[in-house]
Structure formats: structure tokens, C-alpha cells
Design a protein around this motif. Sequence first.
Motif, PDB file in Angstrom:
ATOM      1  N   LYS A 142      11.570   2.363  -6.016  1.00 17.26           N
ATOM      2  CA  LYS A 142      12.766   3.323  -6.120  1.00 17.26           C
ATOM      3  C   LYS A 142      14.108   2.215  -6.295  1.00 17.26           C
ATOM      4  CE  LYS A 142      11.857   7.364  -4.047  1.00 17.26           C
ATOM      5  NZ  LYS A 142      12.021   8.623  -2.854  1.00 17.26           N
ATOM      6  N   ARG A 143      14.075   1.017  -5.498  1.00 15.03           N
ATOM      7  CA  ARG A 143      14.936   0.082  -5.548  1.00 15.03           C
ATOM      8  C   ARG A 143      15.218  -0.588  -6.879  1.00 15.03           C
ATOM      9  NH1 ARG A 143      13.921  -3.379  -1.308  1.00 15.03           N
ATOM     10  NH2 ARG A 143      13.049  -4.908  -2.708  1.00 15.03           N
ATOM     11  N   ALA A 144      13.966  -0.900  -7.475  1.00 15.24           N
ATOM     12  CA  ALA A 144      13.729  -1.612  -8.757  1.00 15.24           C
ATOM     13  C   ALA A 144      14.108  -0.713  -9.807  1.00 15.24           C
ATOM     14  CB  ALA A 144      12.250  -1.985  -8.956  1.00 15.24           C
ATOM     15  N   LEU A 145      13.569   0.524  -9.824  1.00 18.41           N
ATOM     16  CA  LEU A 145      14.089   1.445 -10.974  1.00 18.41           C
ATOM     17  C   LEU A 145      15.601   1.438 -10.916  1.00 18.41           C
ATOM     18  CD1 LEU A 145      11.194   3.871 -10.837  1.00 18.41           C
ATOM     19  CD2 LEU A 145      11.591   2.485 -12.580  1.00 18.41           C
ATOM     20  N   LYS A 146      16.225   1.775  -9.628  1.00 21.34           N
ATOM     21  CA  LYS A 146      17.679   1.792  -9.687  1.00 21.34           C
ATOM     22  C   LYS A 146      18.329   0.526 -10.147  1.00 21.34           C
ATOM     23  CE  LYS A 146      17.691   5.189  -5.930  1.00 21.34           C
ATOM     24  NZ  LYS A 146      18.292   5.623  -4.504  1.00 21.34           N
ATOM     25  N   ASN A 147      17.636  -0.468  -9.965  1.00 22.30           N
ATOM     26  CA  ASN A 147      18.180  -1.731 -10.770  1.00 22.30           C
ATOM     27  C   ASN A 147      17.734  -2.037 -11.979  1.00 22.30           C
ATOM     28  OD1 ASN A 147      20.004  -2.315  -8.321  1.00 22.30           O
ATOM     29  ND2 ASN A 147      18.028  -2.768  -7.439  1.00 22.30           N
ATOM     30  N   ASN A 148      17.643  -1.019 -12.955  1.00 24.43           N
ATOM     31  CA  ASN A 148      17.283  -1.125 -14.387  1.00 24.43           C
ATOM     32  C   ASN A 148      16.194  -1.950 -14.599  1.00 24.43           C
ATOM     33  OD1 ASN A 148      18.276  -0.202 -16.593  1.00 24.43           O
ATOM     34  ND2 ASN A 148      18.968  -2.302 -17.217  1.00 24.43           N
ATOM     35  N   LEU A 149      15.044  -1.656 -13.858  1.00 25.48           N
ATOM     36  CA  LEU A 149      13.571  -2.183 -13.889  1.00 25.48           C
ATOM     37  C   LEU A 149      13.265  -1.777 -15.433  1.00 25.48           C
ATOM     38  CD1 LEU A 149      11.052  -3.637 -13.096  1.00 25.48           C
ATOM     39  CD2 LEU A 149      10.111  -1.240 -12.436  1.00 25.48           C
ATOM     40  N   ILE A 150      13.213  -0.615 -15.591  1.00 23.10           N
ATOM     41  CA  ILE A 150      13.267  -0.055 -17.097  1.00 23.10           C
ATOM     42  C   ILE A 150      14.425   0.638 -17.633  1.00 23.10           C
ATOM     43  CG2 ILE A 150      11.683   1.390 -18.604  1.00 23.10           C
ATOM     44  CD1 ILE A 150       9.326   0.933 -16.417  1.00 23.10           C
ATOM     45  N   PHE A 164       0.716  -1.279  -0.007  1.00 26.18           N
ATOM     46  CA  PHE A 164      -0.069  -0.223  -0.012  1.00 26.18           C
ATOM     47  C   PHE A 164       0.788   1.145   0.110  1.00 26.18           C
ATOM     48  CE2 PHE A 164      -2.704  -3.572   1.158  1.00 26.18           C
ATOM     49  CZ  PHE A 164      -3.868  -2.959   0.415  1.00 26.18           C
ATOM     50  N   ASP A 165       2.146   1.179   0.209  1.00 26.47           N
ATOM     51  CA  ASP A 165       3.298   2.120   0.038  1.00 26.47           C
ATOM     52  C   ASP A 165       4.248   1.541  -0.696  1.00 26.47           C
ATOM     53  OD1 ASP A 165       4.367   4.486  -0.015  1.00 26.47           O
ATOM     54  OD2 ASP A 165       4.893   4.658   2.016  1.00 26.47           O
ATOM     55  N   PRO A 166       4.466   1.439  -1.932  1.00 25.92           N
ATOM     56  CA  PRO A 166       5.419   0.800  -2.871  1.00 25.92           C
ATOM     57  C   PRO A 166       6.615   1.643  -3.204  1.00 25.92           C
ATOM     58  CG  PRO A 166       3.658   1.069  -4.293  1.00 25.92           C
ATOM     59  CD  PRO A 166       3.082   1.678  -2.881  1.00 25.92           C
ATOM     60  N   THR A 167       6.603   2.762  -2.369  1.00 28.36           N
ATOM     61  CA  THR A 167       7.554   3.917  -2.895  1.00 28.36           C
ATOM     62  C   THR A 167       8.945   3.278  -3.004  1.00 28.36           C
ATOM     63  OG1 THR A 167       6.147   5.253  -2.359  1.00 28.36           O
ATOM     64  CG2 THR A 167       8.247   6.378  -2.911  1.00 28.36           C
ATOM     65  N   LYS A 168       9.518   2.768  -1.688  1.00 29.74           N
ATOM     66  CA  LYS A 168      10.842   2.271  -1.464  1.00 29.74           C
ATOM     67  C   LYS A 168      11.319   1.128  -2.220  1.00 29.74           C
ATOM     68  CE  LYS A 168      10.897   3.580   3.416  1.00 29.74           C
ATOM     69  NZ  LYS A 168      10.550   3.142   4.717  1.00 29.74           N
ATOM     70  N   VAL A 169      10.174   0.207  -2.429  1.00 28.07           N
ATOM     71  CA  VAL A 169      10.272  -1.080  -3.502  1.00 28.07           C
ATOM     72  C   VAL A 169      10.625  -0.474  -4.816  1.00 28.07           C
ATOM     73  CG1 VAL A 169       9.554  -3.176  -4.170  1.00 28.07           C
ATOM     74  CG2 VAL A 169       9.500  -2.359  -1.772  1.00 28.07           C
TER      75      VAL A 169
END
Length: 160
Positions: free
Chosen positions: A65-73, A58-63
Amino acid sequence: VDLDTIVLDQTNHNSDPFTLVRDFLIHLTHYVDSAELSEHVRTVFDGLMESTDPDDYFDPTKVLKRALKNNLIPLSSKSFKLLKALSNDIIMPAVMQLRGHVYPFAKYRDVKGSWNFRIVLGQHLYYVIIEKKECSASILEEEYFDFTWELIMTFDTQME
């Protein structure tokens, strides 16, 4: 004109925000990049969902951010470029220009919760549309007014 609109709208979605963002990114990457990138996003999110406490959905912000920093897209992808258009750094010059020209003549303020973001995908063009409602700064009923402004950014499908 054949247009598809991808709307991140929690009010019409039965899932938690984490799943809502996951589904949005899967669809966006599939439409504008490739099925392979879409599948990559799905795989990364599935892994994140397994390792994330359900209370964090319900507050996925931290997860996220971590995924985006690890080249999610990938930064070079069309999806990333479209998402970047939603950044405050892109929006704020237009917002400040509007405020500079209108506010001196008609004082107004923010209407809380009225931001609306849309990505519209056409055959030859993509649109990022941002809408915002404002209302009079005065609390006097006879001085009340409101308006909605819209910022439309148009991109060719190559995002170049």
C-alpha cells in the motif's frame, strides 16, 4: 493466437507472497507498459525488501500500500488500469446481478478460497478473468449443487 497469461498463483511458487507480487508486477509492467517501468518496479521493490522485516514478507499488505501510494505504478499506466479491473468496485455489480437473478430460485453460498484471478495478454486484446465457485446453501446432501461463474473483461491493448 499468441497469448501470454500472467497468473498470480502462490501454490506453484516457491517464494514468499512479497516476492510473488514483486515478480508478478515486474512481468506485467514489462509486457503491457515498458522495460523502463518494469525496471522502476524492480528498483522500488528491491529498496522495499532491504528496508522490510523479513517476517513481513508473508503479509506484504502494508508495504505494498505504501509503495502504491508512492507511485510504484503510475495511475495512467496500462498495468494500473488492468489491476484496477480486479477491484471489488468493478466486480460487485456483476456479482450482485448474478445473485439477484439466481439466488431467489437456487439458494447458494460462497466456497471459501475459490476466487481465481487471471490476466491474459493477447497481441490485440487483454483479458481480465475472474472465477468464483459457489455451492448450495442447503446442508442436505440431496439438495447439494455447485457451480463456477466467470466474469471476463476485454480491453484493447491501448486500454482506452
